[in-house]
Motif scaffolding. Sequence first.
Motif, PDB file in Angstrom:
ATOM      1  N   ARG A 177      11.156 -39.157  45.555  1.00 53.51           N
ATOM      2  CA  ARG A 177      12.328 -38.394  45.976  1.00 53.51           C
ATOM      3  C   ARG A 177      12.193 -36.960  45.481  1.00 53.51           C
ATOM      4  N   THR A 178      12.305 -36.015  46.423  1.00 50.62           N
ATOM      5  CA  THR A 178      12.264 -34.596  46.107  1.00 50.62           C
ATOM      6  C   THR A 178      13.421 -33.911  46.822  1.00 50.62           C
ATOM      7  N   PRO A 179      13.726 -32.657  46.480  1.00 49.10           N
ATOM      8  CA  PRO A 179      14.792 -31.946  47.195  1.00 49.10           C
ATOM      9  C   PRO A 179      14.534 -31.816  48.693  1.00 49.10           C
ATOM     10  N   ASP A 180      13.263 -31.869  49.109  1.00 48.84           N
ATOM     11  CA  ASP A 180      12.938 -31.768  50.532  1.00 48.84           C
ATOM     12  C   ASP A 180      13.214 -33.053  51.295  1.00 48.84           C
ATOM     13  N   TYR A 450      22.123 -32.393  60.980  1.00 50.48           N
ATOM     14  CA  TYR A 450      21.869 -32.148  59.560  1.00 50.48           C
ATOM     15  C   TYR A 450      20.471 -31.590  59.322  1.00 50.48           C
ATOM     16  N   ARG A 451      19.592 -31.755  60.300  1.00 52.77           N
ATOM     17  CA  ARG A 451      18.244 -31.202  60.164  1.00 52.77           C
ATOM     18  C   ARG A 451      18.165 -29.767  60.668  1.00 52.77           C
ATOM     19  N   ALA A 452      19.236 -29.291  61.284  1.00 49.21           N
ATOM     20  CA  ALA A 452      19.276 -27.898  61.730  1.00 49.21           C
ATOM     21  C   ALA A 452      19.335 -26.983  60.516  1.00 49.21           C
ATOM     22  N   PHE A 455      22.570 -26.739  57.947  1.00 54.94           N
ATOM     23  CA  PHE A 455      22.820 -27.960  57.195  1.00 54.94           C
ATOM     24  C   PHE A 455      21.632 -28.332  56.318  1.00 54.94           C
ATOM     25  N   ARG A 456      20.417 -28.095  56.817  1.00 55.40           N
ATOM     26  CA  ARG A 456      19.228 -28.480  56.058  1.00 55.40           C
ATOM     27  C   ARG A 456      19.191 -27.772  54.705  1.00 55.40           C
ATOM     28  N   ASP A 457      19.544 -26.490  54.703  1.00 60.68           N
ATOM     29  CA  ASP A 457      19.529 -25.728  53.460  1.00 60.68           C
ATOM     30  C   ASP A 457      20.577 -26.246  52.482  1.00 60.68           C
ATOM     31  N   SER A 458      21.781 -26.533  52.980  1.00 61.25           N
ATOM     32  CA  SER A 458      22.854 -26.999  52.091  1.00 61.25           C
ATOM     33  C   SER A 458      22.546 -28.388  51.550  1.00 61.25           C
ATOM     34  N   ARG A 459      21.981 -29.262  52.378  1.00 66.24           N
ATOM     35  CA  ARG A 459      21.644 -30.608  51.911  1.00 66.24           C
ATOM     36  C   ARG A 459      20.491 -30.564  50.916  1.00 66.24           C
ATOM     37  N   GLN A 460      19.575 -29.621  51.118  1.00 64.78           N
ATOM     38  CA  GLN A 460      18.469 -29.476  50.171  1.00 64.78           C
ATOM     39  C   GLN A 460      18.997 -29.046  48.800  1.00 64.78           C
ATOM     40  N   MET A 462      21.964 -29.689  47.690  1.00 65.37           N
ATOM     41  CA  MET A 462      22.687 -30.828  47.148  1.00 65.37           C
ATOM     42  C   MET A 462      21.726 -31.843  46.537  1.00 65.37           C
ATOM     43  N   ARG A 463      20.626 -32.114  47.229  1.00 67.38           N
ATOM     44  CA  ARG A 463      19.630 -33.051  46.710  1.00 67.38           C
ATOM     45  C   ARG A 463      19.028 -32.512  45.405  1.00 67.38           C
ATOM     46  N   HIS A 464      18.754 -31.208  45.383  1.00 73.66           N
ATOM     47  CA  HIS A 464      18.188 -30.592  44.175  1.00 73.66           C
ATOM     48  C   HIS A 464      19.132 -30.786  42.999  1.00 73.66           C
ATOM     49  N   SER A 465      20.416 -30.575  43.232  1.00 78.47           N
ATOM     50  CA  SER A 465      21.412 -30.717  42.165  1.00 78.47           C
ATOM     51  C   SER A 465      21.473 -32.160  41.663  1.00 78.47           C
ATOM     52  N   PHE A 466      21.496 -33.121  42.567  1.00 84.20           N
ATOM     53  CA  PHE A 466      21.566 -34.532  42.178  1.00 84.20           C
ATOM     54  C   PHE A 466      20.323 -34.954  41.403  1.00 84.20           C
TER      55      PHE A 466
END
Length: 481
Positions: A177-180, A450-452, A455-460, A462-466
């Motif tokens: 699992r990575t931010p990407d 979400y891949r657009a 959204f992709r930047d914001s979800r990335q 969020m993943r980085h933070s988690f």
Amino acid sequence: MSEPGPQFRSPLKRANSAESDHPMLLKDGQGIGVYPTDRDMPIYSSEHPPGLRRPYEGSQSDGENHATQNIRKRLSRTGSKGTKLQWIPVVDHKKQPIVMITSKLFVMEAGKKLNFFDMYADENLELLDSDSFADYQKFFTGKEHVTWTGIDAMLGPCVLSIMTITDQTNRFRVLLRTPDGDKRLFIRANAIGDAKAKNTITKAKKLLHHLMRVCKTDKRLESLAAVKFKRVKNPQFVQELVTYERKLVQTDFKVGVIYIKSKQKREEEMFANTKGSKAFTEFMEFMANGKKIPLKNWPKYSGGLDVTKNNDGEYSYHTELNGEAEIMFHVSTLIPNESYYNGKSKKPSIADVITKKIHIGNDIVVIIFNDGKAAFNPDSMTSQFNHVFIAVTRIPATSDRRTLYRVTVAYKQGVDAVKPKIPAGQTFEKTPEFRKLLLAKIINSERSAYRAMGFRDSRQRMRHSFLLHLHENSKKHASGR
């Protein structure tokens, strides 16, 4: 009079033809083509999709009636530079065309009309993967496995889990699992010098070292080879990973539904509707596979609707698909207008329907049920979050009393069109197969959005933070490789 245009054979064989007796195979011409035009172009494109003859080239008997001629003349007068006019002739029982003018922000899904078998083939109904998978809870929890965390200079915080696959394949399962995003890999036992894949705990260092060697040969993962991974031994970390998955793996969807009456063009007018037609109620009950559900004390996914005090209405519609996804519909006619607005004293403003706007304006996918004759214009909706519109119109009842719907999908620029394929104006019969197809379209369209870029930047982030939170929590319970 000019010569008739070339003929095209429809992929939808005639229902009364000897070639097919399936009730879903509609007659030739019961569908629409999409013809992008501007004021300087002909009314049809040379890339006209098969299924209809080129429209309006030739005599009136070839498809052009007086209403069509008038609308075409009006379009040629009002079309302005930079505006894309989408000419959508609809061949239905009344032979009335429908015209939609869209901005550069939305693109209608085009393509060839599909026959019944292609439309409902399993490959057309497959759900897209979320950008994160529920693999940890599905495969790792309750089984022997090893987890490491680390910080990659290029990718950011990472969590790596490896387990033995207990079958005859002699492999180890790897979840990175990575931010990407998530990466799923497999390591064969013989790659680390073992005849069989077993005892992940004792083989942990071997597996990690082998994986790092593999990463050096992959440009996408080569930076991982330099990461100082720390093994996590705290059993409570398992639950933290499960919680992380639940936050990121998208299995819950909230979908806006707007009912439009005849002659309604402004979003305030559409939102202000408090009742829908019988056709609309029938469609919603069909989509939800049942009747309305009471919101008060609703135990399942609520989609952000109030389930304690009925502030967002007393009822809504909810459904599930294959046990893989829950969908809560935000229905414009069921969410109340503001208490001071009675719907009669003045034309509505956004302030009068703000609760509806807050919910539906923040939905990624919105269904438009159009009871009017004019086509829905995506420009009428002022929302940065609405990325996919699915316009549905019920076709007047057929002689054999079948219920038919015409569907057109429009994507915001940057959102990829996804399966199930629904060429603009495709006609469907109300069947369980159609319901499943439309739900799959909703889910896949939202995942595609979400891949657009936005959204992709914001979800990335969020993943980085988690993941960084997981990495920090793991430090006090970590050991070396």
